[in-house]
Design an enzyme around this catalytic site. Structure first.
Site, mmCIF file in Angstrom:
data_model
loop_
_atom_site.group_PDB
_atom_site.id
_atom_site.type_symbol
_atom_site.label_atom_id
_atom_site.label_comp_id
_atom_site.label_asym_id
_atom_site.label_seq_id
_atom_site.Cartn_x
_atom_site.Cartn_y
_atom_site.Cartn_z
ATOM 1 N N GLN A 100 -19.911 10.655 29.337
ATOM 2 C CA GLN A 100 -20.576 11.577 30.266
ATOM 3 C C GLN A 100 -21.479 10.776 31.196
ATOM 4 O O GLN A 100 -22.397 10.082 30.752
ATOM 5 C CB GLN A 100 -21.410 12.624 29.522
ATOM 6 C CG GLN A 100 -21.975 13.665 30.504
ATOM 7 C CD GLN A 100 -22.885 14.691 29.863
ATOM 8 O OE1 GLN A 100 -23.882 14.345 29.227
ATOM 9 N NE2 GLN A 100 -22.552 15.960 30.016
ATOM 10 N N HIS A 164 -21.931 14.957 34.617
ATOM 11 C CA HIS A 164 -22.899 15.950 34.114
ATOM 12 C C HIS A 164 -23.431 16.744 35.305
ATOM 13 O O HIS A 164 -24.255 16.261 36.074
ATOM 14 C CB HIS A 164 -24.040 15.233 33.387
ATOM 15 C CG HIS A 164 -24.863 16.133 32.496
ATOM 16 N ND1 HIS A 164 -24.798 17.514 32.543
ATOM 17 C CD2 HIS A 164 -25.766 15.842 31.522
ATOM 18 C CE1 HIS A 164 -25.628 18.017 31.642
ATOM 19 N NE2 HIS A 164 -26.228 17.033 31.007
ATOM 20 N N GLY A 165 -22.935 17.965 35.426
ATOM 21 C CA GLY A 165 -23.379 18.826 36.530
ATOM 22 C C GLY A 165 -24.172 20.012 36.026
ATOM 23 O O GLY A 165 -24.318 21.014 36.732
ATOM 24 N N ALA A 166 -24.686 19.915 34.785
ATOM 25 C CA ALA A 166 -25.330 21.077 34.145
ATOM 26 C C ALA A 166 -26.784 20.779 33.775
ATOM 27 O O ALA A 166 -27.282 19.659 33.956
ATOM 28 C CB ALA A 166 -24.544 21.451 32.887
ATOM 29 N N HIS A 167 -27.469 21.800 33.280
ATOM 30 C CA HIS A 167 -28.732 21.687 32.526
ATOM 31 C C HIS A 167 -29.926 21.134 33.304
ATOM 32 O O HIS A 167 -30.887 20.697 32.691
ATOM 33 C CB HIS A 167 -28.546 20.822 31.251
ATOM 34 C CG HIS A 167 -27.460 21.295 30.337
ATOM 35 N ND1 HIS A 167 -27.008 20.568 29.272
ATOM 36 C CD2 HIS A 167 -26.726 22.435 30.332
ATOM 37 C CE1 HIS A 167 -26.043 21.222 28.645
ATOM 38 N NE2 HIS A 167 -25.854 22.374 29.283
ATOM 39 N N TYR A 169 -30.120 18.428 35.376
ATOM 40 C CA TYR A 169 -30.151 17.032 35.810
ATOM 41 C C TYR A 169 -29.844 16.981 37.311
ATOM 42 O O TYR A 169 -29.647 18.006 37.959
ATOM 43 C CB TYR A 169 -29.187 16.191 34.954
ATOM 44 C CG TYR A 169 -29.709 16.068 33.541
ATOM 45 C CD1 TYR A 169 -30.680 15.136 33.227
ATOM 46 C CD2 TYR A 169 -29.299 16.962 32.548
ATOM 47 C CE1 TYR A 169 -31.219 15.061 31.953
ATOM 48 C CE2 TYR A 169 -29.832 16.905 31.274
ATOM 49 C CZ TYR A 169 -30.792 15.956 30.975
ATOM 50 O OH TYR A 169 -31.342 15.900 29.725
HETATM 51 C C1 LIG Z 1 -29.789 16.519 20.445
HETATM 52 C C2 LIG Z 1 -29.027 17.078 21.615
HETATM 53 C C3 LIG Z 1 -28.633 16.248 22.642
HETATM 54 C C4 LIG Z 1 -27.900 16.752 23.727
HETATM 55 N N1 LIG Z 1 -27.478 15.901 24.702
HETATM 56 C C5 LIG Z 1 -26.698 16.361 25.708
HETATM 57 C C6 LIG Z 1 -26.154 15.468 26.671
HETATM 58 O O1 LIG Z 1 -26.333 14.250 26.605
HETATM 59 N N2 LIG Z 1 -25.408 16.009 27.664
HETATM 60 C C7 LIG Z 1 -25.125 17.346 27.739
HETATM 61 O O2 LIG Z 1 -24.417 17.776 28.646
HETATM 62 N N3 LIG Z 1 -25.617 18.208 26.827
HETATM 63 C C8 LIG Z 1 -26.371 17.743 25.813
HETATM 64 N N4 LIG Z 1 -26.816 18.610 24.853
HETATM 65 C C9 LIG Z 1 -26.359 20.011 24.891
HETATM 66 C C10 LIG Z 1 -25.076 20.173 24.067
HETATM 67 O O3 LIG Z 1 -24.011 19.385 24.549
HETATM 68 C C11 LIG Z 1 -24.600 21.643 24.039
HETATM 69 O O4 LIG Z 1 -24.297 22.036 25.355
HETATM 70 C C12 LIG Z 1 -25.623 22.589 23.410
HETATM 71 O O5 LIG Z 1 -26.266 21.962 22.317
HETATM 72 C C13 LIG Z 1 -24.987 23.872 22.891
HETATM 73 O O6 LIG Z 1 -23.950 23.603 21.984
HETATM 74 P P1 LIG Z 1 -24.130 23.710 20.355
HETATM 75 O O7 LIG Z 1 -24.595 25.093 20.066
HETATM 76 O O8 LIG Z 1 -22.766 23.403 19.820
HETATM 77 O O9 LIG Z 1 -25.158 22.697 19.962
HETATM 78 C C14 LIG Z 1 -27.562 18.125 23.779
HETATM 79 C C15 LIG Z 1 -27.993 18.962 22.738
HETATM 80 C C16 LIG Z 1 -28.692 18.451 21.661
HETATM 81 C C17 LIG Z 1 -29.089 19.370 20.542
#
Ligand SMILES: Cc1cc2nc3c(=O)[nH]c(=O)nc-3n(C[C@H](O)[C@H](O)[C@H](O)COP(=O)(O)O)c2cc1C
Length: 360
Positions: A100, A164-167, A169
């Protein structure tokens, strides 16, 4: 088509053994300069024993000088050797791995020793710094950095890259009207707000070739009260991404301003699971590239139901694999209880992502 969890499929150009994806999970296990360590390789070794169809690495920074603690970096050629060790190790165990790629932009922890960029210089309430508005020259440079980072990923043996186009960033903030107040071709309509991502895509494509899988993770919505990315715009963006040639889209949602976090806590009942399902299915029905869905999946039967009754191609999970890297193996072996993850979110640990229930 009657989709089953353990189908062997081609997922966006990658042959995978089943429809389960490990969603990107920041490891915080690189060294302080972002180089791969033995600890990181060992963590992936454990995941490799778990029969996961496709592994996506944690967010890996493409822009030199970004402060990212012990997350992985890929902004110059010196990173290739360590990353190659990682992909070799994963491939030896017959697994597939996508990296990613991210630019953190203004979404970094602490007070950096530089001023981060954002689309219009709008920062977060209570943040220790105010970002600066990025210029067009600086945008061009970041677009090149994504292409160069992807080429390094290809040289390091990754099976593909995910933008990574989400969350919240850097790229995600271009999609969000609250952060993107630009009056030039990078701001305004959703078509303009995704331009930087399209340019990064083209740059990667031209450097890595037609056959190299390029995925994107994006929000279905920011779930914000005001001025967030809406589902309507997200769907328009997804359609354009599919049309220009992205190989797969992973659907998530939420950011720091949103009412709902991408990482929702307290998932207890089956109704709490798969919290972006309706959005992802609605997008999947209108595009012809695979949609991967992330968010809250914990139970085998909920995953099976989602695959059977929607147009979604694959399901991704993050926290369940922190708790149990071999969850899928357990399910294959017939022990079908749901994931032991209780979604407490205590896995965010600066000394390395880990589950507090897994202490030796
Ligand atoms: C410890 C941790 C690290 C994460 N790191 C990333 C990341 O590097 N990139 C990303 O797109 N999402 C990241 N996420 C979000 C997860 O990829 C996912 O979208 C989110 O946790 C929901 O899925 P889940 O319910 O299966 O955990 C992270 C989540 C957690 C808990």
């Amino acid at each position: 088509m009657n989709k089953k969890i353990f189908d062997k499929i081609n997922l966006g150009g990658i042959e995978v053994n089943n429809r389960i994806v490990r969603s990107a999970t920041g490891e915080l296990m690189a060294d302080s300069n972002g180089y791969v360590t033995d600890k990181l390789i060992n963590m992936y070794d454990e995941l490799c024993q778990g029969n996961i169809g496709l592994i996506i690495t944690g967010l890996t920074e493409v822009v030199k000088g970004t402060q990212t603690h012990t997350l992985m970096k890929i902004h110059d050629d010196s990173y290739i050797e360590g990353l190659k060790k990682l992909t070799d190790s994963v491939h030896e165990k017959n697994n597939k791995i996508v990296v990613q790629l991210v630019h953190h932009g203004a979404q970094i922890h602490g007070n950096p020793d530089y001023i981060p960029y954002s689309p219009s210089g709008v920062g977060d309430e209570g943040a220790a710094f105010k970002p600066k508005e990025i210029s067009k020259e600086e945008i061009k440079k970041i677009v090149e950095d994504f292409g160069d980072g992807a080429l390094r990923a290809k040289k390091a043996g990754f099976d593909g890259v995910q933008i990574h186009g989400a969350h919240g960033y850097f790229f995600s903030r271009f999609l969000t009207p609250y952060y993107n107040r630009r009056n030039d071709e990078y701001g305004g309509s959703i078509e303009n707000r995704i331009l930087i991502i399209l340019e990064a895509y083209e740059n990667i494509r031209s450097k890595c070739g037609e056959d190299f899988p390029i995925f994107i993770k994006m929000n279905s919505s920011d779930f914000a009260e005001k001025d967030g990315l809406t589902f309507e715009d997200s769907k328009k963006a997804a359609k354009i991404f599919a049309k220009v040639g992205f190989d797969a889209i992973e659907i998530s949602g939420g950011n720091l301003r949103g009412k709902c976090s991408p990482v929702r806590s307290g998932i207890k009942t089956t109704e709490d699971e798969g919290y972006h399902k309706e959005y992802a299915d609605s997008i999947a029905k209108e595009i012809d590239i695979p949609v991967i869905l992330v968010g809250g999946f914990r139970s085998l039967d909920v995953i099976e139901e989602a695959l059977e009754n929607t147009s979604i191609e694959a399901i991704s999970m993050c926290r369940p694999f922190i708790r149990e890297p071999k969850l899928i193996t357990r399910w294959i072996d017939g022990e079908t209880q749901k994931s032991k993850c209780v979604s407490c979110n205590k896995c965010f640990n600066p000394r390395g992502t880990s589950c507090i229930f897994n202490k030796n």
